[in-house]
Design a protein around this motif. Structure first.
Motif, PDB file in Angstrom:
ATOM      1  N   SER A 488      73.266  44.482 -13.370  1.00  0.00           N
ATOM      2  CA  SER A 488      72.578  43.366 -14.030  1.00  0.00           C
ATOM      3  C   SER A 488      73.306  42.044 -13.890  1.00  0.00           C
ATOM      4  O   SER A 488      72.757  40.995 -14.224  1.00  0.00           O
ATOM      5  CB  SER A 488      72.396  43.691 -15.515  1.00  0.00           C
ATOM      6  N   LYS A 489      74.542  42.049 -13.413  1.00  0.00           N
ATOM      7  CA  LYS A 489      75.325  40.816 -13.275  1.00  0.00           C
ATOM      8  C   LYS A 489      75.263  40.240 -11.862  1.00  0.00           C
ATOM      9  O   LYS A 489      75.920  39.247 -11.568  1.00  0.00           O
ATOM     10  CB  LYS A 489      76.789  41.075 -13.656  1.00  0.00           C
ATOM     11  N   GLU A 656      78.265  45.075 -18.734  1.00  0.00           N
ATOM     12  CA  GLU A 656      78.141  44.830 -20.174  1.00  0.00           C
ATOM     13  C   GLU A 656      76.764  45.185 -20.717  1.00  0.00           C
ATOM     14  O   GLU A 656      76.591  45.355 -21.928  1.00  0.00           O
ATOM     15  CB  GLU A 656      78.445  43.367 -20.488  1.00  0.00           C
ATOM     16  N   ASN A 657      75.755  45.325 -19.832  1.00  0.00           N
ATOM     17  CA  ASN A 657      74.404  45.699 -20.270  1.00  0.00           C
ATOM     18  C   ASN A 657      74.112  47.177 -20.033  1.00  0.00           C
ATOM     19  O   ASN A 657      72.973  47.618 -20.200  1.00  0.00           O
ATOM     20  CB  ASN A 657      73.370  44.839 -19.540  1.00  0.00           C
TER      21      ASN A 657
END
Length: 712
Positions: A488-489, A656-657
């Motif tokens: 996601s990053k 982080e997600n």
């Protein structure tokens, strides 16, 4: 017969002096590298910069490493580098001299040199607060004299400064620390602890000791290296930091002083060069911009057809970055043709680069020798590049000097320099040497038609992006499918496929199973005779796949733009109260400590070791040990078994997600069966015969070796 020696456990403890802890270890408290990284966080915030770029990360690593290295090389036993033995003015003048030197290096564009010089000076600056009684006298404030000239109010050699209750070396650490927490300083003047072997106490005078179990003068002392007085090791408590109660104040003062120090460097540059040029030099030092970029362009007669296309492609790459936060701090450009190798140009201004580029033309003579001395040219160019750079080699000729090219790849690996080769001719053509050095450094080799020379500008732009991260590197052969994770990053995905032998059809497949097509709004494709490059904006999270159909050899590089990055993996060993990078390559089949560095918020991290053929050698858990800056985490493993084959290291886990991520350090690691131990402090003057003695240990079967050295 095997030649070798054993290092006793005690070798992890040295008799040299440290202040604070040079790098992270298991003693509580602040340490040098972390303090430097935190200070640079603040400096970057002043520039209102966002996520760390690749160039900023390179700068932080270099400056922090240079700081800690003062405790690992010949400077570790010299009092003026650590403010010991009341040599406070000498210590301050040393910082001043190093600062002048470092500023000169910045102005000459010698960025790596400047980071080494200035990083070393910050170590001494910080040591002042851990070794002197400054914070005992004045608290957590910075001195306005330290690092800028003479220090006032320093105790004279004949003046008493400390009184001690003698503590027997076998006294329990708890009792010793209770006694030492009493005030032992009896002067209101500035003093610093004497350390046995580096500074000698005048006869008949009561002076302060550095203190701790390594100090031959006694456990008593005034050092504030750690936040605890004693620490357990080898089953017993060892006194390390007698004035530990002042550690926090010393660290605060040291960080304030380091911030002020960087501000002073910037102000000095502006005073010398004016607002624009001075600030520009400081920004380049900090990595506030792009990475250095290098180009080698063959100018032989055989390049006449494609050289204009190459020049156009190179100009497009550089021009697109002028005036942006990706503008390179340096440009290195060199031509290649036989029989001689012209001097390459190292340029600090883009207009000078364009001038050199525009004056580059293919030679008209018909007697050009082929193959070329490309290896030596690559080696010399790599020497001129700063850490974290990218080098592009454009040529139509095979390589004549393979050993020089291998030396270049070793140096490039050490300095995180990525080498990419674009080959276009039939001049005794053999691409294997270029493929070997490109593959070893995480780059690719592209074989193109002469008419396609100008079409790889997009690839060059991708590889020099400020937030470039490597997701997967694959060497393949024949028909196969390969998968990689996009997290996601990652806001941009770039996939390049180079066919180095034979023919193949390539398909890029999204996580939903659909094939990426040329006419889709979120993608761009560049398709050449033996290569394909895909750019995907805002790629879907999940597992992507590349299908290669056909009989061929090929390389695949999957990369992206992301703030989540895997930036370092190195072998480390205990030295000087901490861990430092091991010199040379790891020895196959041995156990070593390793360290990995990741930027971003991650969890469930493990390392995957992948062989040259893409198979998984081993998957390893690795533990987070320390935060070195706001977003960088250090991971550590003390029992890493070095494989008996070449390997590449992947970091995998969750972002982080909660999305799965993967990152790869593009350079390959080549374990050795032989280790070479160089002597320390060997002076090798110019134009003089010098006897240089080194130790060679053969860890494998009986063998005969040849030795050679390259003068850098």
């Amino acid at each position: 017969m095997k030649l070798g020696f054993k290092i006793a456990v005690a070798a992890a403890i040295c008799t040299n002096v440290n202040a604070f802890v040079p790098r992270y270890m298991f003693v509580p408290g602040e340490y040098h590298e972390k303090m430097v990284a935190e200070v640079l966080d603040k400096i970057y915030e002043e520039y209102r910069h966002g996520a760390y770029t690749s160039a900023m990360k390179t700068a932080v690593r270099a400056i922090a490493k240079a700081n800690s290295q003062v405790d690992a090389d010949d400077r570790s036993g010299k009092a003026i580098w650590h403010c010991d033995g009341e040599q406070l003015t000498q210590c301050s003048n040393n910082v001043k001299d190093e600062t002048i030197k470092g500023i000169g290096e910045m102005l000459l564009g010698k960025i790596d040199d400047a980071r080494y010089t200035i990083g070393g000076a910050t170590h001494t600056l910080q040591d002042f607060y851990a070794h002197s009684n400054w914070v005992e006298l004045y608290g957590a404030v910075a001195s306005d004299e330290m690092g800028y000239g003479p220090i006032s109010n320093v105790a004279e050699p004949y003046e008493d400064t400390c009184e001690y209750v003698h503590i027997h070396p076998l006294t329990s650490s708890a009792k010793a620390c209770a006694l030492m927490n009493k005030n032992n300083i009896i002067t209101t003047k500035l003093t610093s602890g004497y350390y046995k072997g580096t500074s000698e106490i005048p006869e008949g005078v009561k002076k302060c000791f550095h203190g701790g179990f390594l100090d031959g003068y006694g456990l008593e002392g005034i050092n504030k290296d750690a936040s605890v007085c004693s620490f357990g090791a080898f089953g017993i408590g060892l006194v390390i930091s007698p004035h530990n109660t002042f550690h926090a104040e010393a660290a605060i003062a040291a960080k304030i002083a380091t911030v002020n120090y960087f501000h002073n460097i910037k102000d000095t540059l502006i005073a010398k060069e004016g607002e624009v040029n001075g600030d520009s030099a400081f920004r380049k030092f900090l990595g506030l911009g792009g990475a250095t970029v290098g180009f080698i362009i063959s100018a032989s007669a055989n390049m006449a057809e494609e050289i204009d296309g190459v020049k156009t492609a190179v100009a497009q790459v550089v021009q697109s970055k002028i005036g942006t936060d990706e503008e390179p701090p340096l440009y290195v450009i060199s031509t290649a043709n036989n029989p001689s190798i012209p001097e390459h140009s190292v340029l600090t201004r883009s207009n000078a680069f364009f001038n050199v580029l525009s004056n580059l033309h293919a030679k008209k003579d018909s007697g050009v020798e082929c193959p070329e001395l490309s290896g030596l040219n690559i080696y010399k160019t790599v020497l001129s590049l700063t850490s974290g750079s990218t080098l592009f080699v454009y040529t139509d000729a095979s390589m004549k000097d393979i050993d020089d090219a291998k030396a270049a790849s070793i140096l490039a690996n050490r300095n995180h320099i990525n080498i990419n080769s674009v080959l276009s001719g039939q001049c005794s053509f053999d691409d294997s040497s270029y493929s070997e050095i490109s593959g070893a450094t995480g780059g690719q080799t592209f074989i193109i038609n002469k008419s396609e020379a100008g079409q790889l500008a997009r690839l060059s732009d991708i590889l020099t992006s400020n937030h470039h991260v490597q997701i997967a590197n694959i060497d393949g052969e024949d028909t196969n499918s390969y998968e990689f994770k996009v997290d996601s990053k990652t806001d941009k995905l770039s996939v390049s496929v180079s066919i180095t032998d034979g023919n193949a059809a390539v398909l890029l497949i999204r996580p939903d199973g659909s094939i990426v097509k040329a006419d889709e709004l979120d993608s761009e494709q560049t398709v050449l005779s033996s290569a394909a490059v895909y750019d995907i904006r805002n790629p879907d999270i999940g597992t992507w796949k590349i299908d290669v159909k056909g009989s061929s050899k090929f390389t695949i590089s999957a990369a992206g733009n992301s703030s989540l990055s895997f930036d370092d993996f190195k072998f480390i060993e205990p030295r000087h109260e901490s861990f430092f990078e091991t010199d040379g390559f790891p020895v196959a089949g041995t156990t070593s400590a390793v360290e990995a560095a990741l930027y971003g918020t991650v969890s469930d991290v493990r390392l995957e070791l992948v062989s040259n053929n893409g198979s998984l050698i081993e998957s390893l858990t690795i533990n987070a040990t320390a935060k070195r800056s706001k977003t960088e985490t250090i991971f550590f493993k003390d029992d890493f078994l070095v494989p008996n084959e070449d390997f590449t290291v992947y970091a995998v886990g969750k972002d982080e997600n909660g999305a799965e991520f993967q990152r790869v350090l593009s350079h390959k690691i080549t374990p050795q069966t032989v280790s070479v131990t160089a002597p320390s402090n060997t002076n090798i003057p110019l134009n003089t015969d010098t006897v240089y003695t080194f130790r060679v240990t053969n860890h494998a079967e009986l063998e005969t070796f040849n030795f050679s050295a390259t003068d850098g």
